[in-house]
Write a protein that holds these residues in place. Structure first.
Motif, PDB file in Angstrom:
ATOM      1  N   LYS A 188       1.559  -4.606   0.735  1.00 31.32           N
ATOM      2  CA  LYS A 188       1.034  -3.775  -0.359  1.00 31.32           C
ATOM      3  C   LYS A 188       0.476  -4.639  -1.478  1.00 31.32           C
ATOM      4  O   LYS A 188      -0.566  -4.332  -2.076  1.00 31.32           O
ATOM      5  CB  LYS A 188       2.141  -2.876  -0.910  1.00 31.32           C
ATOM      6  CG  LYS A 188       2.486  -1.676  -0.035  1.00 31.32           C
ATOM      7  CD  LYS A 188       3.625  -0.891  -0.644  1.00 31.32           C
ATOM      8  CE  LYS A 188       4.087   0.246   0.259  1.00 31.32           C
ATOM      9  NZ  LYS A 188       5.265   0.952  -0.313  1.00 31.32           N
ATOM     10  N   ASP A 236       0.560   2.393   9.555  1.00 28.38           N
ATOM     11  CA  ASP A 236      -0.281   3.601   9.663  1.00 28.38           C
ATOM     12  C   ASP A 236       0.248   4.697   8.742  1.00 28.38           C
ATOM     13  O   ASP A 236      -0.523   5.365   8.041  1.00 28.38           O
ATOM     14  CB  ASP A 236      -0.307   4.110  11.108  1.00 28.38           C
ATOM     15  CG  ASP A 236      -1.124   3.223  12.034  1.00 28.38           C
ATOM     16  OD1 ASP A 236      -1.962   2.448  11.524  1.00 28.38           O
ATOM     17  OD2 ASP A 236      -0.927   3.309  13.262  1.00 28.38           O
ATOM     18  N   ASP A 237       1.579   4.867   8.734  1.00 35.99           N
ATOM     19  CA  ASP A 237       2.205   5.888   7.887  1.00 35.99           C
ATOM     20  C   ASP A 237       1.980   5.595   6.408  1.00 35.99           C
ATOM     21  O   ASP A 237       1.904   6.513   5.585  1.00 35.99           O
ATOM     22  CB  ASP A 237       3.704   5.978   8.172  1.00 35.99           C
ATOM     23  CG  ASP A 237       4.002   6.523   9.569  1.00 35.99           C
ATOM     24  OD1 ASP A 237       3.104   7.165  10.152  1.00 35.99           O
ATOM     25  OD2 ASP A 237       5.119   6.296  10.071  1.00 35.99           O
ATOM     26  N   LEU A 238       1.883   4.302   6.079  1.00 36.75           N
ATOM     27  CA  LEU A 238       1.647   3.895   4.692  1.00 36.75           C
ATOM     28  C   LEU A 238       0.161   3.900   4.344  1.00 36.75           C
ATOM     29  O   LEU A 238      -0.224   3.524   3.232  1.00 36.75           O
ATOM     30  CB  LEU A 238       2.214   2.483   4.457  1.00 36.75           C
ATOM     31  CG  LEU A 238       3.743   2.335   4.519  1.00 36.75           C
ATOM     32  CD1 LEU A 238       4.133   0.864   4.511  1.00 36.75           C
ATOM     33  CD2 LEU A 238       4.395   3.079   3.362  1.00 36.75           C
ATOM     34  N   GLU A 239      -0.659   4.316   5.327  1.00 33.87           N
ATOM     35  CA  GLU A 239      -2.120   4.333   5.178  1.00 33.87           C
ATOM     36  C   GLU A 239      -2.682   2.953   4.854  1.00 33.87           C
ATOM     37  O   GLU A 239      -3.585   2.790   4.029  1.00 33.87           O
ATOM     38  CB  GLU A 239      -2.537   5.345   4.092  1.00 33.87           C
ATOM     39  CG  GLU A 239      -2.160   6.775   4.455  1.00 33.87           C
ATOM     40  CD  GLU A 239      -2.648   7.786   3.445  1.00 33.87           C
ATOM     41  OE1 GLU A 239      -3.057   7.384   2.328  1.00 33.87           O
ATOM     42  OE2 GLU A 239      -2.623   8.993   3.765  1.00 33.87           O
ATOM     43  N   ILE A 240      -2.102   1.954   5.513  1.00 30.19           N
ATOM     44  CA  ILE A 240      -2.603   0.582   5.418  1.00 30.19           C
ATOM     45  C   ILE A 240      -3.305   0.255   6.733  1.00 30.19           C
ATOM     46  O   ILE A 240      -2.659   0.215   7.796  1.00 30.19           O
ATOM     47  CB  ILE A 240      -1.459  -0.427   5.163  1.00 30.19           C
ATOM     48  CG1 ILE A 240      -0.830  -0.161   3.785  1.00 30.19           C
ATOM     49  CG2 ILE A 240      -1.964  -1.864   5.244  1.00 30.19           C
ATOM     50  CD1 ILE A 240       0.391  -1.005   3.490  1.00 30.19           C
ATOM     51  N   ASP A 241      -4.611   0.061   6.683  1.00 30.01           N
ATOM     52  CA  ASP A 241      -5.380  -0.224   7.893  1.00 30.01           C
ATOM     53  C   ASP A 241      -4.845  -1.471   8.570  1.00 30.01           C
ATOM     54  O   ASP A 241      -4.611  -2.505   7.922  1.00 30.01           O
ATOM     55  CB  ASP A 241      -6.855  -0.440   7.550  1.00 30.01           C
ATOM     56  CG  ASP A 241      -7.579   0.876   7.280  1.00 30.01           C
ATOM     57  OD1 ASP A 241      -6.986   1.929   7.595  1.00 30.01           O
ATOM     58  OD2 ASP A 241      -8.696   0.842   6.748  1.00 30.01           O
ATOM     59  N   ARG A 274      -3.033  -6.377  -0.157  1.00 28.28           N
ATOM     60  CA  ARG A 274      -3.859  -5.489   0.679  1.00 28.28           C
ATOM     61  C   ARG A 274      -5.271  -6.018   0.867  1.00 28.28           C
ATOM     62  O   ARG A 274      -5.916  -5.728   1.874  1.00 28.28           O
ATOM     63  CB  ARG A 274      -3.989  -4.096   0.076  1.00 28.28           C
ATOM     64  CG  ARG A 274      -2.760  -3.426  -0.350  1.00 28.28           C
ATOM     65  CD  ARG A 274      -3.054  -2.024  -0.848  1.00 28.28           C
ATOM     66  NE  ARG A 274      -3.488  -1.142   0.212  1.00 28.28           N
ATOM     67  CZ  ARG A 274      -2.844  -0.018   0.550  1.00 28.28           C
ATOM     68  NH1 ARG A 274      -1.746   0.327  -0.074  1.00 28.28           N
ATOM     69  NH2 ARG A 274      -3.314   0.731   1.502  1.00 28.28           N
ATOM     70  N   GLU A 288       2.840   1.196  13.496  1.00 30.72           N
ATOM     71  CA  GLU A 288       2.991   2.619  13.166  1.00 30.72           C
ATOM     72  C   GLU A 288       3.483   2.795  11.722  1.00 30.72           C
ATOM     73  O   GLU A 288       3.048   3.703  11.017  1.00 30.72           O
ATOM     74  CB  GLU A 288       3.978   3.274  14.146  1.00 30.72           C
ATOM     75  CG  GLU A 288       4.057   4.778  14.015  1.00 30.72           C
ATOM     76  CD  GLU A 288       4.965   5.403  15.063  1.00 30.72           C
ATOM     77  OE1 GLU A 288       5.497   6.503  14.806  1.00 30.72           O
ATOM     78  OE2 GLU A 288       5.138   4.797  16.148  1.00 30.72           O
TER      79      GLU A 288
END
Length: 592
Positions: A221, A246-251, A224, A243
Motif C-alpha cells: 500500500k 485483488d480484494d484490496l483492489e491492488i493490481d 503502490r 487473491e
C-alpha cells in the motif's frame, strides 16, 4: 572497444570486470565472468560481438529473456534475432534467411536448438565468431538452477568447425560452481573474472514477523507506485496472496509453473511493460525478468539457499537506484525446505550439499552480523569485508557490548603467531588449549597464549566473526590475517561494539521512501516512454531505464547536447528517442 561502448551504449567507462573479460574474449581465451545482477554482464559479449566481423550466438535459458535482450539491441539499431518456439513458421523462415545471408550480428537460442540437425547445418555455414553462455550457473550440477540441457549442449558447441571465441557469464556462482563450469568449458583458472557481488543501491533486510500478511499488505500500500516482486515458496501461497491483493483492489499478476503457458507469458509481459506494478510468484519467475526498475523484492518465505535468494533478490534495482530486498521468515519455512530436500529424487550427495546450503540460509536469517557482508563472504570467502551500514542488522541489531579489549587481545595474538593460521588453531591458542601442534610450534610460550581462556569456543567464533565482518581481519583460503586498519583498534583509537553473545535481538524492518527528483515530471516521462514503446512495439525499459528518466527529471536537459552527457544515451537513442523527451521537458519548464 571504448568507442563501441560510447557509441551504442552511451557509457564513457566500462564497469568493474567488463574490460578484463572483453580483452580475454578477443584474445581467444575461453572466459568465465561472475558479476552481480545489474553489473552489465551482457555488455561483456555484446561489445566484442559488435567489434568482431561475424555472428555472436547467445545460449540463453529462457524465451522471455531472449526477447527482452533482442528488443534492447534493436533499440540501439543493432540487427539481432532469436529462434524459439514462440515464432510462427513464417517468422522462423525470415530469421533463418537473415542468419544464412550473414546479416545478423546476434542470434539468441535455447540450448535445445542444438539438437536439431538442420540448425547445426545452418550454423556451420555462418561466420560464427563468438558463443556466449548466459546464466552459466545452469551448467553446473551444484548450481541452484541446474539444467541438464545446458550440459548436453556443450559437446555440440565444441564440435562446431569454427574457430570461435567463448564466454560464460553468471551472477551467482560459488567457488565450487565456478570450478565445475570451468572444467566443462575448458576455462583456465586465470581466465575467471569475478567482481564483488556488492551492490550499494540495495538494502537487505530480514524480519521474523509472525504477521507476514499484514506486513506485505501495508508495505505494498505504501509503495503502490513502485514495481515490486513478492516471492512465495508454493503455488498455493502465490494464489492466496494474489487473491488478497485483488480484494484490496491492488493490481497484480501471479506467476507459477502450474499456470497455462499463455497466462504466464501474459503476466510476465504486463509486469515488464509496467502495465502492472506488482508480481506475486514462485521462483519460476526468476532469470527471465529483465526489468531494471524493480524497487522492492520481498520473500514471503525463506528460500532453500543463499544462491537462490541472491538471484531472486537481485532482480531489484538493476538501474542502480535505491531498492529494498526484504526476507520474511518463520521456523515453519525451515520445515518446508527440509521437506523439499528430503522428497527430491536427487542422490544422497546432492541432498547432503543442499542440507548444508539450507543451514547457511538459516544462519543468514538469524545473524546479527552485516547481511551484505555475510552474503559477500558466502560467494567469495577471500574478499575483504566491511559493514554496509544499511541492512537491518547494521541498523537494528543492539550492539551494546564493548568488545574492544577482546579485539585487542585477539589481534595481538594473531600478530604474534609464527605463521598464518586457520581459525580453529587461532581459537585453540586464544583459549590456551594443549595440543602437540601448539607445543611443536611453540605457541604455548607466547604471552598471548590462553589470553581468552575463560571464553567458550562459540564465543571466540563470535568475536572473530565480528572482526572479520568489520574488516579488521582478512581471509585467504581459510587463513586469517590482521588488516592494516586494525592498528586503530590496537592503539585504542576506535571502539568495537557487538551484540551480547547469547541474545537473539528481534530485527525490525525500517521502511523508507526516498524522493529526490521532480516526481511530477518523472511520471510524465514514464507516460511518454510507455506510449513510445507501444508505437515501436518494444519494452518500455529498452528505450530508457528509470534511472535515466530520473536523470532527466533532475537535470531537465532540453537539448541533445545536454542529453548526451547522461550515461546510457548512445547515438542511436539520441537521434531516435530523445527528441520527444526533450519536447516534454521543454513544455514542462514553460511557465503557465
Amino acid at each position: 572497444m571504448q568507442n563501441i561502448l560510447q557509441e551504442y551504449f552511451g557509457y564513457q567507462q566500462f564497469r568493474a570486470g567488463q574490460k578484463d573479460i572483453i580483452d580475454k574474449v578477443i584474445d581467444h581465451r575461453p572466459t568465465l565472468g561472475v558479476m552481480p545482477t545489474g553489473g552489465g554482464k551482457s555488455v561483456c559479449y555484446q561489445v566484442p560481438g559488435l567489434y568482431l566481423d561475424g555472428l555472436t550466438i547467445v545460449i540463453s535459458p529462457l524465451i522471455s529473456l531472449m526477447k527482452d535482450q533482442v528488443d534492447s539491441l534493436r533499440s540501439m539499431g543493432i540487427n539481432a534475432e532469436f529462434l524459439n518456439s514462440t515464432l510462427t513458421s513464417k517468422e522462423k523462415k525470415r530469421v533463418e534467411s537473415e542468419l544464412v545471408s550473414g546479416n545478423l550480428k546476434f542470434l539468441y537460442i535455447a540450448p535445445e536448438r542444438f539438437n536439431q540437425p538442420q540448425f547445426i547445418q545452418m550454423i556451420n555455414k555462418c561466420n560464427v565468431q563468438l558463443i556466449a553462455f548466459d546464466e552459466a550457473h545452469c551448467i553446473s550440477k551444484w548450481g541452484h538452477d541446474f539444467r541438464p540441457s545446458y550440459q548436453e549442449v556443450i559437446s555440440h558447441v565444441m564440435s562446431l568447425p569454427h574457430h570461435f571465441r567463448l564466454v560464460a557469464l553468471t551472477a551467482t556462482a560459488t567457488k565450487e560452481v565456478q570450478e565445475d563450469i570451468s572444467s566443462k568449458l575448458g576455462i583456465a583458472p586465470n581466465d575467471i573474472v569475478e567482481t564483488s557481488i556488492k551492490r550499494e543501491n540495495l538494502t537487505f533486510k530480514v524480519d521474523n514477523t509472525y504477521q507476514r500478511l499484514n506486513f506485505v499488505k501495508d508495505y505494498v500500500k505504501q509503495h503502490r507506485n513502485q514495481s515490486g516482486i513478492i516471492y512465495c515458496s508454493t503455488r498455493k501461497q502465490v494464489e492466496q496472496l494474489s487473491e488478497t491483493f485483488d480484494d484490496l483492489e491492488i493490481d497484480n499478476v501471479m506467476y507459477h509453473a502450474g499456470l497455462p503457458k499463455e497466462e504466464r507469458a501474459n503476466a510476465q509481459r504486463k509486469f515488464i511493460d509496467d502495465d502492472v506494478k506488482l508480481a506475486v510468484a514462485t521462483n519460476a519467475f526468476g532469470m527471465g525478468i529483465d526489468k531494471s526498475n524493480v524497487r522492492f523484492v520481498i520473500h514471503y518465505n525463506m528460500p532453500q539457499d543463499i544462491e537462490s535468494y541472491y538471484q531472486e533478490a537481485g532482480r531489484a534495482g538493476r538501474d542502480q537506484l535505491d531498492s529494498e530486498c526484504i526476507l520474511l521468515y518463520s521456523d515453519r519455512d525451515i520445515d518446508l525446505q527440509k521437506f523439499f530436500i528430503s522428497s527430491s529424487p536427487a542422490d544422497d550427495e546432492y541432498k547432503e550439499k543442499q542440507g548444508e546450503k539450507l543451514r547457511q540460509m538459516i544462519q543468514y536469517t538469524k545473524t546479527t552480523k552485516c547481511l551484505e557482508a555475510m552474503m559477500i563472504h558466502y560467494f567469495n570467502p577471500d574478499e575483504k569485508l566491511e559493514e554496509c551500514g544499511r541492512c537491518s542488522s547494521c541498523v537494528q541489531a543492539e550492539k551494546n557490548y564493548n568488545m574492544t579489549t577482546e579485539a585487542q587481545k585477539i589481534l595481538s595474538c594473531i600478530a604474534r603467531l609464527k605463521q598464518n593460521e586457520k581459525r580453529n588453531m587461532i581459537i585453540q591458542v586464544l583459549r590456551g588449549e594443549e595440543t602437540n601442534q601448539i607445543s611443536n610450534l611453540g605457541y604455548n610460550e607466547l604471552s598471548t597464549y590462553g589470553i581468552l581462556k575463560n571464553y567458550t569456543t562459540n564465543e571466540c567464533h563470535h568475536l572473530l566473526d565480528e572482526l572479520r565482518y568489520k574488516g579488521y581481519l582478512n581471509e585467504h583460503k581459510e587463513i586469517l590475517s590482521v588488516d592494516q586498519s586494525a592498528m586503530d583498534v590496537l592503539r585504542g583509537n576506535v571502539e568495537i561494539m557487538t551484540t551480547p553473545f547469547r541474545t537473539k535481538p528481534t530485527e525490525i524492518v525500517d521502511i523508507q521512501t526516498i524522493t529526490d527528483v521532480d516526481r511530477s515530471l518523472f511520471n510524465r516521462l514514464v507516460e511518454v516512454r510507455k506510449n513510445l514503446s507501444k508505437e515501436l512495439e518494444v519494452s518500455p525499459l529498452s528505450i530508457f531505464s528509470d534511472q535515466i528518466l530520473e536523470q532527466f527529471a533532475k537535470r531537465l536537459p532540453d537539448s541533445k547536447k545536454e542529453m548526451v552527457l547522461i550515461d546510457g544515451i548512445g547515438s542511436y537513442k539520441l537521434k531516435h528517442y530523445c527528441p520527444i523527451f526533450i519536447d516534454t521537458i521543454k513544455t514542462y519548464k514553460q511557465p503557465i
